[in-house]
Write a protein that holds these residues in place. Sequence first.
Motif, mmCIF file in Angstrom:
data_model
loop_
_atom_site.group_PDB
_atom_site.id
_atom_site.type_symbol
_atom_site.label_atom_id
_atom_site.label_comp_id
_atom_site.label_asym_id
_atom_site.label_seq_id
_atom_site.Cartn_x
_atom_site.Cartn_y
_atom_site.Cartn_z
ATOM 1 N N GLU A 149 -3.105 3.711 0.136
ATOM 2 C CA GLU A 149 -3.804 2.828 -1.643
ATOM 3 C C GLU A 149 -3.068 1.603 -2.009
ATOM 4 O O GLU A 149 -1.855 1.234 -1.794
ATOM 5 C CB GLU A 149 -3.603 3.852 -2.732
ATOM 6 N N HIS A 181 1.800 2.952 -10.879
ATOM 7 C CA HIS A 181 2.563 3.038 -9.620
ATOM 8 C C HIS A 181 3.975 1.878 -9.709
ATOM 9 O O HIS A 181 4.790 1.327 -9.559
ATOM 10 C CB HIS A 181 2.730 1.766 -8.150
ATOM 11 N N TYR A 210 0.545 -1.583 0.080
ATOM 12 C CA TYR A 210 0.064 0.243 0.083
ATOM 13 C C TYR A 210 0.828 1.132 -0.078
ATOM 14 O O TYR A 210 2.318 1.167 1.157
ATOM 15 C CB TYR A 210 -1.116 0.001 1.556
ATOM 16 N N GLU A 258 0.102 -2.717 -9.623
ATOM 17 C CA GLU A 258 -1.479 -1.166 -10.604
ATOM 18 C C GLU A 258 -0.688 -0.051 -10.774
ATOM 19 O O GLU A 258 0.756 0.465 -10.582
ATOM 20 C CB GLU A 258 -1.827 -1.015 -8.675
#
Length: 116
Positions: free
Chosen positions: A24, A52, A20, A49
Amino acid sequence: MAEQTGQIRDDRAAGKLLAYVDGEAAGVIAYFVMDGTPAALVAVHTVVEPGHEGKGIGGSLVREFYAMAAREGVPVVPLCPYAAKWASRHPDEAPEAPEELVVRAKGQLASHPELY
């Protein structure tokens, strides 16, 4: 490039090591605990993701996965191509799994595709 780690949490019941950043979800390693003796942690898939990527999150996840296995006294079988590549570049942190464990892990994954 500096690694952006944020926070990493293990959800053993779901077979996920989650990263995270600023609260997020930023990345995950899907894994399973291999049956038998010796047991092992088997990395199946690593995903970072969108937005990132390129921040070191995947590497941080794999590093923590190996550290987690070391704390538990079990080897890692990196079936995930990303984890395997990371391990080959960090042999001091990622001991190579014996071939018999790799074969067993592949067999367990083939017989339980839901683990992927």
